[in-house]
Structure formats: C-alpha cells, structure tokens
Design a protein around this motif. Structure first.
Motif, short mmCIF file in Angstrom:
data_model
loop_
_atom_site.label_atom_id
_atom_site.label_comp_id
_atom_site.label_asym_id
_atom_site.label_seq_id
_atom_site.Cartn_x
_atom_site.Cartn_y
_atom_site.Cartn_z
N SER A 13 1.78 9.69 -5.18
CA SER A 13 2.05 11.03 -4.64
C SER A 13 3.11 11.75 -5.46
O SER A 13 3.07 12.96 -5.61
N ILE A 14 4.06 10.99 -6.00
CA ILE A 14 5.07 11.62 -6.85
C ILE A 14 4.44 12.02 -8.18
O ILE A 14 4.60 13.14 -8.65
N ASP A 40 0.83 -1.20 0.00
CA ASP A 40 0.00 0.00 0.00
C ASP A 40 0.86 1.24 0.00
O ASP A 40 0.61 2.18 -0.74
N ASN A 41 1.88 1.24 0.82
CA ASN A 41 2.74 2.40 0.91
C ASN A 41 3.42 2.70 -0.41
O ASN A 41 3.55 3.85 -0.80
N LEU A 42 3.86 1.65 -1.10
CA LEU A 42 4.60 1.85 -2.34
C LEU A 42 3.73 2.47 -3.42
O LEU A 42 4.15 3.41 -4.09
N TYR A 62 1.18 4.16 -2.97
CA TYR A 62 0.84 5.49 -2.50
C TYR A 62 1.99 6.47 -2.78
O TYR A 62 1.77 7.59 -3.24
N LEU A 63 3.20 6.01 -2.53
CA LEU A 63 4.37 6.83 -2.82
C LEU A 63 4.41 7.19 -4.30
O LEU A 63 4.61 8.34 -4.69
N TRP A 106 0.51 19.83 -12.55
CA TRP A 106 0.70 21.27 -12.72
C TRP A 106 1.77 21.54 -13.77
O TRP A 106 2.72 20.77 -13.90
N ASP A 137 1.50 12.75 -8.85
CA ASP A 137 0.51 13.81 -8.70
C ASP A 137 1.07 15.19 -9.02
O ASP A 137 0.34 16.08 -9.45
N ALA A 138 2.36 15.37 -8.80
CA ALA A 138 2.97 16.68 -9.05
C ALA A 138 2.95 17.03 -10.53
O ALA A 138 3.10 18.19 -10.90
#
Lengths: 262, 273
Positions: free
Chosen positions: A186-187, A178-180, A182-183, A193, A189-190
């Motif tokens: 999250s990266i 799950d953490n991986l 998610y990581l 923009w 997602d940047a």
C-alpha cells in the motif's frame, strides 16, 4: 565474495525449480501481471480524459512513471517480497534460527531465501509500456540520460530493498505476514503517480521519509533528460544513506531477537 | 428432556457470546497487528490528497475538493467497518492442517469465523469514529445526504457489504481445500475491488460503458454503494434497488461458500497430517 555469489546462484536455482513445479501458478501469475498493468491505468486514464496535464505531467509522461513503477514492481515482487514472506513465516514458526546460525551474513541469508522468477512478466510489461510512451512522446533518450536513468534505477532498487529490510525488522515486533506485505504494497502503490501530484506534508514524506519520488519519478524525468546531475547525485546519496540506515536497523533488530519459544 | 434436533441450535445460541468474547480478546491482544492494518488502509487518504490536488485547478465531473474529501473519508470509514480477513485465517489453517481443530467442534466454522470477525467491530468502530468526526468538522454536514430515509438504508447497506465481503472470502478461501492457489484468486478479487469498487476513484467518473458494466458487478456493492448513499450521490429509489442487488449477491455468495466448503471437505484429508 565468490562464496556469496555461488550461494546466490544456488538459491536462485532452487527457486526456479520450485516455481516450475507449480506451472499453473506460473501461468496465472503471468496473466495477472498483464491484467494489473491494464487495470491500474484506469484512474490515470480517467484523470487525463479530463485534462491535458496533471501537476505538469502529460498523459504520456505520466505513463513513463507508471512504466518504472511496473519495472520496480517486478523486481519487488519477484526478488524482494517472496523472501520477506519467508522470513516472517520463519519468525512465527521459530525456524529463523536455522538461517541465523549459518556462517554467512544474516541479511544476505534472509534476503536470498526465495525468488519468484515469473514476476519478470511485470518487468517486461513495464519496459513495453516505457517504449510505447517514449515512442508517443517522440523522445530518443541521450546516452547521458540513459546512464542517469540506469544509476537512478540501481538507487531505486536499493531503496526498495532497504524499505523491505525495515519492514522485516518490524516483523520481529509484529508477527503477521499478510498485514505486513499488505502495508508494504500500500505504501509502494503511491509511487504509481508523478511525485509532483502530492503536495504539502505528503510531498515531504514521499521525498525524504519514504523516498518514493526518487524511485519512479526521478527515473522518468531522467530519461526525458530533465534531471540535472546534482539531482541525480543527490538521489543516489539519499539511496545510499537510506540503505545504511536500514542495515543499521536490521543489525539492531537481529541483535535483540531472542528467538521463538520465549 | 430436550429433543436432539433442538440441541445444536440451542448450543449455537449459547456459544455465540463466548465466541464474541474470545474474538474481542484476540482483537485486543493483537493490537500491534491491528495498528499495521490501519496503517495499511492508507490508500483512501492518498487518493484524497491526490484527487483534491487535481480538483484544486477545476472540479472533475461534479467532484470539487470538498466532494473528493467527503468521498474518500467515507470510503475509509466503510472500509474500516466492513472489512474481513477470514480468507487469511482459512488459508493459513488449511495449509497448516489446524482447520481440523475447528472441524471437530459442533459449530460450522463459518459461524465461528463470523463471530470472531464481528467481535473486532467495537475496536474498528473506535478507529472509524474519529475519521467520521474529522470529516464532519472539516467538510461540514453539507456533504452528507440530507434524506433521512437514505440514512435508514445506510446501516443495512453496511451490514450487506460486510456480509458480501465475508461470504466471498469464505467462498474463495474454501477453494483452498480443493486447489492450492486460492490466494491468487483472492488477489484478483481484491484488485478488482480496488479499481472498480470505488476505492481509487468515484465510480461515476468512469467512462459510461464501463460504469454501466460495473453497476452489475459485485464490487460496487462492497464499498461504493454505501458511500454513495451516505453522500447522497444516488437518490432513495436507486439506493433501494442497489440494496436488493447487494443482498442478492450476499445470499449468492453464502450459498456458493457453503457449496464449495462441502465439496472441499469431501476431498480434504489433512487431519493431523
């Protein structure tokens, strides 16, 4: 080569059948994607209510970046990430060995182990947003711009996929699914923009270390016809180098993998 | 001779320190994962850079560069301290059937999960503290709420935020006993938390009608409310009102979690399966 194509077809078919079994998931997944597309626009909309341009981008130009973000997100979540989750699960359970002993390339094997076809909704949503933004901008992309965009998207998928291979290689060290993912999310997602928003160290990181700028901002610039050929070639060269590096990391990781029970 | 009714309660009291010890040991053992989790909590920092770059030209609302800096660093701290992961554990254990192990023991699994969760707090605080220190050094104390009463509210608000997060996760996770797709419900929850919980922008920048709605939804109370109190974006009276709403939600989610759990358990049949 033909063997690999056949194998890919089989894996795709299996995934499609599997996802048809869970029709509710299919439906929920589709609705969620649309919801996400809308919700993710909120910060951007708030920002552009305050100004005409942000870091040199107008609202509709920035929407182009979001559109490519969505398209790639569809590819990521439908074609790349499900297999990632699978691999991490395999590592934890010790069943990865069954994939590794098969007489095909290990990277191919783990990369195609699972797809989620309904994520195509994200992709279509992205394309719709793209069309709308272009219409609002009154831009009709030239053939050259379209070609450049297409090439850049291929490069973007290659980078996305390589990033994923790097994350899976990391999974040999850090064993929790799950953490991986998610990581990873999250990266990624940047990339929503325009890259010129990021300044200083972060702008360097997002261009050269984790080439997010190349993934979404470049295709947006290309379709507007604002990207020179040398930038396109540079981005493609970067994508190629990135893929090779990821391949190298994977071969090393798999070489040092001692399987479960150890 | 102890009465049989008093016994489990005494057992609970005695068990909690051991559970905490186990939880702490686990948090230390999985430090690599912990590191990944910290790295994954990078969004406030990205948002910080993004919004302060925007505010460099002109402030957005009442947020200048320093205000955005303080806001997102506070967000990071609150997130580090209050987050929970019980839903992943629940989901995993339900699918694998290992939840049966927990059911055999005399403690309610929620107590167990909560203890494990809280036991990791010292380690998470160790990460949050440097962030707080950097924020203070970089931005100065001027960004913090000058009202001492508000600072008395902050810890209660933080505990409330944790309790809400934990109970909501336990509730959605327990849905997994009834329904296979509880994780997609949680994805929805998490997404709303990001967008209208104050994770990607200060909520007061939202359009008025949306802000009015958001103030009544639970998400603000998970993250934005403690941040607003720490930075003095809301006054004392408003903070007390928000605190009541927050704890109301926490109680509601707890009741919901217990109800779903009980219903789910009646249907669950994967013991040893």
């Amino acid at each position: 080569m033909l063997r690999y194509a056949k194998l890919l077809a089989i894996q795709l078919r299996a995934s499609a059948l599997l996802s048809l079994q869970y029709r509710l998931d299919f439906f929920v997944g589709g609705v969620m994607s649309l919801f996400w597309t809308a919700a993710a626009l909120i910060p951007l909309a708030v920002l552009f209510q305050q100004r005409e341009t942000v870091a040199g981008w107008t609202w509709h130009e920035a929407l182009l970046v979001v559109a490519w973000f969505n398209v790639l997100k569809g590819v990521l979540e439908g074609g790349v990430q499900p297999a990632l989750q699978n691999v991490v699960e395999h590592i934890r359970k010790g069943t990865l060995d069954f994939l590794l002993i098969k007489p095909v390339d290990s990277q191919f094997m783990v990369s195609t182990s699972r797809f989620e076809p309904w994520k195509a909704v994200d992709l279509l949503g992205g394309l719709a947003l793209l069309g709308w933004a272009l219409w609002k901008l009154r831009v009709v992309p030239s053939p050259g711009a379209l070609l450049a965009t297409g090439l850049l998207l291929v490069g973007a998928v290659a980078i996305l996929y390589s990033l994923w291979i790097l994350v899976v290689s990391l999974a040999f060290v850090v064993v929790k699914i799950d953490n991986l993912s998610y990581l990873f999310a999250s990266i990624y997602d940047a990339a929503r923009w325009p890259a010129s928003v990021y300044r200083g160290a972060l702008s360097f990181v997002f261009t050269f270390v984790i080439p997010l700028a190349v993934m979404t901002t470049y295709p947006a610039l290309a379709i507007l016809g604002r990207l020179g050929p040398e930038q396109v070639l540079g981005a493609l060269g970067g994508a190629l180098a990135f893929s090779l590096a990821a391949r190298m990391v994977w071969t090393r990781a798999i070489g040092r993998y001692t399987s479960a029970g150890g | 001779m102890s009465s049989s009714a008093a016994r489990p309660r005494l057992g609970l009291l005695r068990a909690i320190p051991s559970l905490m010890r186990v939880g702490f040991a686990e948090a230390v053992a999985y430090r690599a994962e912990f590191l990944v989790w910290i790295l994954a909590t990078n969004m406030p920092l990205i948002m910080l850079l993004l919004w302060s770059a925007v505010a460099k030209e002109a402030p957005v609302g009442r947020f200048g560069e320093a205000e955005f800096g303080a806001y997102f660093l506070a967000t990071l701290i609150v997130r580090l301290v209050t987050s929970s992961w019980v839903i992943w554990d629940l989901n995993f254990e339900i699918r694998q059937g290992t939840i049966g192990m927990r059911l055999l023991r005399p403690l309610h699994p929620f107590v167990w999960y909560a203890a494990e969760n809280l036991a990791a707090l010292p380690m998470r605080a160790m990460v949050a503290l440097p962030v707080a220190a950097i924020a203070l050094l970089w931005l100065g104390a001027g960004q913090l709420n000058p009202d001492p009463v508000a600072w008395a509210i902050v810890p209660v608000a933080l505990i409330g935020a944790w309790a809400m997060t934990f109970c909501a996760m336990a509730m959605i996770g327990s849905l997994g006993l009834l329904w296979e797709s509880s994780l997609s419900v949680f994805q929805l929850w998490l997404g709303l938390y990001f967008v209208i919980g104050g994770y990607v922008l200060p909520l007061e920048l939202l359009p008025d009608w949306l802000y009015a709605v958001v103030r009544w939804l639970p998400f603000r109370y998970l993250l934005s409310f403690p941040v607003e109190t720490m930075l003095g974006l809301i006054d004392r009276r408003e903070a007390l009102g928000a605190l009541a709403v927050q704890w109301g939600y926490a109680a509601l989610f707890l009741a919901g979690a217990l109800a779903v759990w009980r219903r789910g358990l009646a249907r669950y049949s994967a013991f040893g399966g």
